[in-house]
Design an enzyme around this catalytic site. Structure first.
Site, PDB file in Angstrom:
ATOM      1  N   GLU A  23       0.993  -1.061  -0.048  1.00 40.93           N
ATOM      2  CA  GLU A  23       0.124  -0.109   0.111  1.00 40.93           C
ATOM      3  C   GLU A  23       0.804   1.217   0.013  1.00 40.93           C
ATOM      4  O   GLU A  23       1.824   1.271   0.752  1.00 40.93           O
ATOM      5  CB  GLU A  23      -0.769   0.062   1.208  1.00 40.93           C
ATOM      6  N   GLU A  50      -9.444   8.543   5.999  1.00 43.23           N
ATOM      7  CA  GLU A  50      -9.510   7.145   5.719  1.00 43.23           C
ATOM      8  C   GLU A  50     -10.529   7.055   4.743  1.00 43.23           C
ATOM      9  O   GLU A  50     -10.726   5.766   4.116  1.00 43.23           O
ATOM     10  CB  GLU A  50      -9.861   6.552   7.086  1.00 43.23           C
ATOM     11  N   LYS A 107     -15.527   3.383   5.905  1.00 42.58           N
ATOM     12  CA  LYS A 107     -14.418   3.371   6.685  1.00 42.58           C
ATOM     13  C   LYS A 107     -14.348   4.227   7.906  1.00 42.58           C
ATOM     14  O   LYS A 107     -14.638   5.441   7.875  1.00 42.58           O
ATOM     15  CB  LYS A 107     -12.837   3.457   5.863  1.00 42.58           C
ATOM     16  N   GLU A 118     -13.944   5.299   0.030  1.00 46.87           N
ATOM     17  CA  GLU A 118     -14.996   4.448   0.839  1.00 46.87           C
ATOM     18  C   GLU A 118     -15.272   4.996   1.965  1.00 46.87           C
ATOM     19  O   GLU A 118     -14.835   5.119   3.087  1.00 46.87           O
ATOM     20  CB  GLU A 118     -14.185   3.196   1.156  1.00 46.87           C
TER      21      GLU A 118
END
Length: 526
Positions: A310, A375, A369, A366
């Site tokens: 990541e 985030e 999250k 997203e």
């Protein structure tokens, strides 16, 4: 000198979230298998000499690693279908995709594509797989074999950043390498030899990371976990997968680390010279990766290959999160693409010419999250598929061809006051019970958190759930934000620069929720 010492090795993306990640299925919706989604010593300068599988050799010849991969997370309630998502992956020029489970719908959508695929075993079943080889074989039979080789699975990751969670030290850490061994044996027993088994670690696996040549693993994991892990990776010619985020390092110490150094845009006058290795660094990511390489070399495994599981940069965040904006995100990821697409491969100062798989985080913003605002804003795409900013992961598009980016607005720390208030949203309108539950949680924490909104209190009126929720959210957050609390409350709260005590008019969604709650309470009282 780009920065002075700062303990950025102790940061991981998952640690920025004060709440555990939401749970997603690792297969079918009714599966019991679930996971938490959410990281110069001698020999370190040697060129990697480990032999390659045929797939690795082809990658070297064709330069297929030039096409970066993308992390495809699913913690959103408004994301496109798996088939549409795979089409979007390909439109971005991605060469690989990493998922946080073994979701059959996603794997079916990937069948027949040329995308290299990484799947993941959930953290919760690592102890079982480590103690029972039959269960490891059953997992491979259920979640990999039905899709292989139509799906080009190339990496099977056993768990995600488990060393960042010290609560797992006794229950899970000892079983990590045994689980990897059992999964590897299950693959070999089925004549699957082109899938590399590994796991992912955040940068907090290091106890020392600056200067890079002094990189060393934490003392609590170096011998019991890391050494046997590296022995396994060396023997199977697999990769050490690291989650490396220059954003987290810079954001934790923006006065010590130059932003342009983190974004690959610093000029040579801001290079960093490592006195231990005598190597010169032009960017922060290389420093982070070489600190990991030095740590592996310190344990005698300097030839183990590395992959970036990541990396990325958030396109937005909370008011108090510096540098999270589209300008910086586009700059980082575009420069990363150009760097990784270069042929011959650039590698890092300690590993010149080394090829490595790299996965950008993430495909989508997203919205489910938990944790700070960043985030929910790492995506290259918004949920409906619109690009957050232009980027071509194939590496073919010149940087000069992109249109000018809007100027960044938050590259300096925000110094004004911030409040945490009820934010409404679709979930509040559809599930009023959630608002009451969140209010009850906030009021149950700390001392006197909600005394002012109790009957007779100075802020009891207006006596509406929305007003009381705003007070409770803010009171809780102001008390605990320095301990890691976030203004999220499962999507019901948001930060604001406007003092909520000065507000007199409810927004439409607040008014709607208040009416529903009033009627709900009225009915329950009869």
């Amino acid at each position: 000198m780009p920065f002075s010492f700062t303990p950025w090795n102790f940061l991981s993306r998952s640690q920025l979230s004060s709440l555990p990640a939401l749970i997603v299925s690792c297969s079918a919706a009714n599966s019991p298998c679930r996971k938490l989604e959410k990281r110069k010593s001698r020999g370190i300068q040697r060129r990697e000499a480990a032999s390659f599988t045929p797939d690795d050799a082809g990658a070297q010849r064709s330069g297929s690693f030039a096409r970066l991969g993308i992390n495809y997370g699913t913690l959103g309630d408004d994301l496109p279908s798996a088939a549409r998502s795979v089409a979007l992956l390909r439109s971005l020029g991605a060469g690989a995709v990493k998922i946080y489970d073994a979701n059959p719908a996603i794997l079916r959508a990937l069948a027949g594509t040329r995308l290299r695929v990484s799947i993941m075993v959930p953290n919760e079943i690592i102890p079982s797989l480590g103690t029972n080889a039959s269960l490891a074989d059953a997992w491979v039979a259920a979640y990999l074999s039905p899709f292989y080789p139509a799906v080009r699975v190339r990496y099977l990751l056993v768990g995600n950043e488990i060393l960042s969670d010290t609560s797992l030290a006794n229950s899970t850490w000892p079983f990590l390498v045994p689980a990897m061994v059992n999964i590897h044996r299950a693959l070999i027993a089925r004549s699957i030899r082109d899938v590399k088994v590994s796991t992912t670690f955040a940068m907090d696996a290091l106890g020392t990371s600056f200067p890079p040549s002094s990189g060393a693993f934490r003392s609590d994991i170096a011998e019991p976990v890391i050494r046997p892990l590296l022995r396994f990776l060396h023997k199977t010619r697999s990769y050490y997968f690291v989650d490396a985020y220059p954003y987290l390092a810079w954001a934790s110490s923006p006065s010590s680390i130059r932003l342009d150094y983190a974004l690959f845009t610093a000029n040579s006058s801001f290079n960093y010279f490592d006195p231990g290795s005598k190597l010169t660094y032009t960017n922060l990511l290389d420093q982070m990766l070489d600190a990991v390489a030095a740590a592996m070399g310190r344990l005698g495994f300097g030839d183990v290959r590395m992959a970036v599981a990541e990396t990325g940069w958030p396109n937005a965040g909370d008011l108090d999160q510096i540098g999270a904006n589209g300008h910086n995100a586009a700059t980082y990821n575009r420069n990363l693409v150009q760097r990784m697409a270069a042929r011959p491969a650039t590698g890092t100062p300690a590993r010149p010419g080394a090829l490595m798989p790299v996965f950008i985080f993430s495909l989508y913003n997203e919205n489910q999250k938990p944790g700070p605002g960043t985030e929910r804003h790492w995506g290259l795409l918004y949920p409906l598929g619109k690009m957050a900013y232009e980027v071509d992961l194939s590496g073919r598009r010149p940087l000069a061809s992109y249109a000018p980016l809007p100027p960044p607005e938050n590259n300096e720390p925000y110094k004004g006051r911030i409040w945490c208030v009820f934010g409404g949203g679709r979930r509040a309108a559809s599930n009023v019970t959630a608002v009451g539950a969140a209010l009850a949680y906030a009021c149950g924490q700390g001392n006197g958190t909600c005394d002012a909104i109790r009957p007779g209190g100075r802020c009891h009126k207006p006596n509406t759930l929305v007003s009381h929720a705003t007070y409770a959210f803010n009171s809780y957050w102001q008390q605990f934000r320095r301990a890691g609390a976030t203004c999220f409350f499962d999507g019901l709260a948001l930060q604001t620069k406007t003092d909520p005590s000065k507000r007199h008019i409810l927004t439409p969604i607040e008014f709607y929720v208040s009416i529903i709650v009033h009627n709900l309470f009225a009915e329950s009282s009869h």
